[in-house]
Design an enzyme around this catalytic site. Structure first.
Site, PDB file in Angstrom:
ATOM      1  N   ARG A  85      40.437  51.447  46.519  1.00  0.00           N
ATOM      2  CA  ARG A  85      41.468  51.439  45.493  1.00  0.00           C
ATOM      3  C   ARG A  85      41.187  52.552  44.481  1.00  0.00           C
ATOM      4  O   ARG A  85      40.087  53.107  44.431  1.00  0.00           O
ATOM      5  CB  ARG A  85      41.515  50.094  44.772  1.00  0.00           C
ATOM      6  CG  ARG A  85      40.219  49.734  44.057  1.00  0.00           C
ATOM      7  CD  ARG A  85      40.331  48.425  43.313  1.00  0.00           C
ATOM      8  NE  ARG A  85      41.255  48.539  42.203  1.00  0.00           N
ATOM      9  CZ  ARG A  85      41.613  47.509  41.450  1.00  0.00           C
ATOM     10  NH1 ARG A  85      41.159  46.292  41.721  1.00  0.00           N
ATOM     11  NH2 ARG A  85      42.423  47.674  40.435  1.00  0.00           N
ATOM     12  N   GLU A 119      53.876  42.306  45.111  1.00  0.00           N
ATOM     13  CA  GLU A 119      54.362  41.020  44.638  1.00  0.00           C
ATOM     14  C   GLU A 119      55.227  41.286  43.405  1.00  0.00           C
ATOM     15  O   GLU A 119      54.808  42.004  42.500  1.00  0.00           O
ATOM     16  CB  GLU A 119      53.192  40.110  44.275  1.00  0.00           C
ATOM     17  CG  GLU A 119      52.282  39.782  45.440  1.00  0.00           C
ATOM     18  CD  GLU A 119      51.072  38.972  45.000  1.00  0.00           C
ATOM     19  OE1 GLU A 119      51.256  37.782  44.652  1.00  0.00           O
ATOM     20  OE2 GLU A 119      49.971  39.532  44.981  1.00  0.00           O
ATOM     21  N   LYS A 159      46.847  43.233  36.097  1.00  0.00           N
ATOM     22  CA  LYS A 159      48.165  42.818  35.592  1.00  0.00           C
ATOM     23  C   LYS A 159      48.021  41.854  34.424  1.00  0.00           C
ATOM     24  O   LYS A 159      48.797  41.900  33.458  1.00  0.00           O
ATOM     25  CB  LYS A 159      48.977  42.176  36.716  1.00  0.00           C
ATOM     26  CG  LYS A 159      49.479  43.147  37.770  1.00  0.00           C
ATOM     27  CD  LYS A 159      50.284  42.416  38.824  1.00  0.00           C
ATOM     28  CE  LYS A 159      50.786  43.353  39.904  1.00  0.00           C
ATOM     29  NZ  LYS A 159      51.524  42.640  40.970  1.00  0.00           N
TER      30      LYS A 159
END
Length: 708
Positions: free
Chosen positions: A403, A74, A413
């Site tokens: 992950r 994104e 983020k």
């Protein structure tokens, strides 16, 4: 048709190609891909040269890419080291199995997206050595895509879901919907708007699209199962109203698809075969599959018609073939959902549980249902027909891996943005940040990141990787690459008091040389780089801790009466020091021993107990040296609800005025060096050379010394 490639047009940006004969460490994703290739799961795909639904792709030839993966960030922030693992994994698997990896932006949230992030992401992927440009039929093609490229189809698919009774417009408030969702112990409550007619829902959705309603006034929801144990299937939202300007489509849209709805459609339109994501999306996989399987008639129209023909063929083969297929469908009863036709099929399957003979009696009704309402049974057929034709609707499959959890790092983020906004760090590219731009400015190399991702492997289990593993990969990469140099970080002057007596003048200087790389670092047949040259004279700079007036036990460097070698220069004997009024050493005094210069016949005539680094006062250059360390003192700074700001390391940055040898002053931005004794350093890619400044960042030490 020529196979397209993912090779960038700039060869310097190309990731190392994997040799066909090179052994590759296996993992569960490679095993899945190899199984699919052996089974021919995706061989029926066609590719027209660009994304599109099945009716579009039917005009193309067989897809020349054996597999297709994608990296789908994104554009709402800077990529970090966890993304680097995903980049290397997706692009690397495509490369190794003769496929293509698409570079795709999931730009479905206009309020948080920006072209700045788009540029930074593309730059990061290129820096890691990957690209998205290739060829098809000898012509250049780009595999750079955007979710916003598919907004028209997504809206069309949403209208199809409404028309077939699988989506509805809900006008409850967000708080009401949240309360009605239930929890892991309590089933959800159906919305009062859930049973509107398709015509009513379609009209309301078109009003949403036309901009007739305010943000938050209503959403389009999938109609699945409000009592499902997986909360993600309790009628999730698939479209919301956002009167926001999109960075690519402008104000063309005021409704935007939710990520969980858009992502599978993007994968399908791009012919993705293996949609690889992290474990937090595992619970979303059922909705990923539901979305694609429900819209098959518009997404894969040719394959849908082929499935209808295949059902007719199976029925025509006779009772035994029909019974076998019916029982095989029964084994996939979990793929029946909420429509009336599926309810009737579920009742047939329930009857067969207790009366196997009922299968034969129900065969006519079973096939009549399938043929009359085929569109309602696409989720069932996607699995039941697989035994007849692998992956009959040519849908992508989602696979999850663990992950990257790296100690002493946060990758949220939001938290990284907080560090930037409150000035804890100098920006997204601060060398203490785990962002790719931060790692790059710190001095990490693409090769070290590739080595790191290969070394930590790919698993289905969450675990923590110690930061020292990343640093070790960097040392391993730089050991035979980084030119050597001497730097004095905490300088004190060393005066050779007998210099004029030995050489005839206090102003006399002499050249010294040292190899830029040790001989062991030079491969056979490789031309060694030119030696470094620097001057020794009466005064040189040494590290302050290389002198002790009263040495501790085992100390081998300078103290009165001790003999050491100035590396690459002469052997000297320490005679004492000078101090200021506070007792701080201002000069160290020593005598040079003639005839002992390195590289001369007399070099070994006097045995020195140690060799110390130094920089000549005659040609040494002042430099700003930034000693970066880990940003946090806690190995898991934000785990368990901890406030990550409480774990900030107050010593994560120390700035020193150092003296470096002249070869280092000529460094180009981003050039890496090993400062002998101190570790690996890089000429800062932003500040070095600006206004004549000489600026080096410490990348990592020569060995792991954290916490020791």
């Amino acid at each position: 048709m020529n196979a397209p490639t993912g090779t960038p047009s700039n060869p310097r940006a190309t990731a190392p190609a994997a040799s066909a004969d090179a052994p590759r460490p296996s993992n569960f994703l490679r095993q899945i891909i190899e199984h699919d290739l052996a089974r021919g799961t995706d061989t029926a795909r066609r590719w027209v040269g660009h994304p599109g639904e099945g009716s579009v792709q039917a005009a193309g030839g067989p897809d020349p890419a054996r597999i297709r993966t994608r990296f789908p960030p994104e554009p709402n922030g800077y990529l970090h080291v966890g993304h680097a693992k995903s980049i290397c994994l997706n692009f690397g698997l495509a490369r190794d199995y003769g496929g293509i990896c698409h570079m795709r932006f999931d730009d479905t949230n206009p309020e948080k997206e920006d072209e700045e992030y788009v540029r930074s992401i593309l730059d990061a992927v290129r820096w890691l050595g990957f690209g998205w440009d290739g060829t098809l039929d000898g012509k250049p093609v780009s595999h750079l895509y955007h979710a916003s490229d598919y907004f028209d189809f997504m809206a069309r698919a949403a209208e199809y879901l409404i028309e077939t009774g699988h989506a509805y417009v809900d006008e409850q408030t967000p708080e009401q919907m949240r309360a009605a969702r239930g929890d892991f112990n309590t089933p959800g409550t159906e919305s009062p708007y859930r049973h509107r007619s398709p015509a009513e829902n379609l009209a309301r959705f078109r009003e949403m699209r036309a901009g007739l309603h305010a943000d938050g006034a209503m959403v389009l929801r999938a109609k699945i199962d409000m009592a499902h144990p997986n909360i993600n299937l309790r009628d999730p939202a698939i479209y919301r109203i956002r009167h926001a300007t999109h960075h690519r489509t402008g104000d063309a849209w005021c409704i935007y698809p939710m990520y969980s709805y858009a992502h599978p459609i993007e994968d399908a339109l791009e012919n993705i075969t293996h949609s690889i994501c992290t474990l937090e999306f595992e619970d979303q996989r059922p909705f990923y599959e539901w979305t694609l399987e429900r819209i098959v008639p518009v997404l894969r129209a040719p394959q849908f018609e082929a499935a209808r023909a295949l059902i007719e063929k199976i029925e025509a083969q006779g009772v035994e073939a029909g019974k076998e297929f019916a029982l095989h469908c029964h084994n996939h009863a979990d793929r029946l959902w909420a429509s009336e036709a599926e309810g009737r099929m579920r009742a047939l399957f329930a009857r067969w549980e207790h009366d196997r003979d009922a299968v034969l009696r129900d065969l006519p009704e079973f096939f009549a249902l399938l043929k009359r309402d085929t569109a309602q049974f696409t989720p069932l057929l996607a699995h039941a027909l697989d035994i007849e034709r692998p992956n009959p609707f040519q849908l992508p499959r989602q696979h999850e891996f663990a992950r990257l959890n790296l100690t002493y790092v946060v990758t949220s983020k939001r938290k990284l943005a907080q560090l930037v906004q409150q000035g804890t760090v100098s920006g997204w590219d601060d060398p203490r940040m785990p962002t790719i731009v931060g790692l790059r400015r710190r001095g990490y190399t693409p090769e070290s990141i590739h080595l790191f991702t290969e070394r930590i492997g790919v698993t289905k289990s969450d675990s923590w990787i110690d930061y020292s593993t990343l640093e070790a990969c960097l040392r391993e990469d730089l050991e035979n690459k980084a030119h050597r140099g001497m730097a004095v970080l905490d300088p004190v002057k060393l005066v050779l008091t007998n210099w004029a007596e030995v050489f005839g003048s206090d102003g006399y200087t002499e050249d010294c040389t040292q190899p830029a790389l040790p001989h062991s670092a030079i491969a056979e047949g490789q031309t060694p780089p030119p030696d470094r040259t620097f001057k020794i004279g009466k005064e040189v700079w040494i590290e302050r801790d290389d002198f002790e007036e009263v040495p501790p036990k085992g100390y081998k460097r300078l103290f009165p009466g001790n003999v050491v070698r100035l590396k690459g220069g002469y052997v000297i004997e320490c005679t004492g020091c000078a101090k200021d009024a506070d007792g701080t050493v201002t000069e160290v005094h020593a005598k040079v021993i003639p005839g002992t210069k390195s590289g001369t016949p007399g070099a070994d005539s006097v045995k020195a107990k140690a060799a110390i680094t130094w920089v000549g006062a005659a040609d040494g250059v002042r430099a700003e040296v930034r000693l970066y360390d880990r940003l946090f003192t806690d190995p898991q700074p934000d785990a368990g609800g901890k406030n990550f700001l409480d774990a900030l390391n107050p010593d994560s940055l120390k700035v020193m005025t150092a003296v470096v040898e002249p070869s280092l002053a000529a460094a180009k931005p981003n050039q890496k060096f090993q400062f002998e004794r101190h570790g690996y350093f890089v000429a800062d890619r932003v500040d070095h050379g600006v206004g004549g400044k000489v600026v080096f960042n410490r990348v990592t030490g020569l060995k792991d010394s954290w916490g020791k």
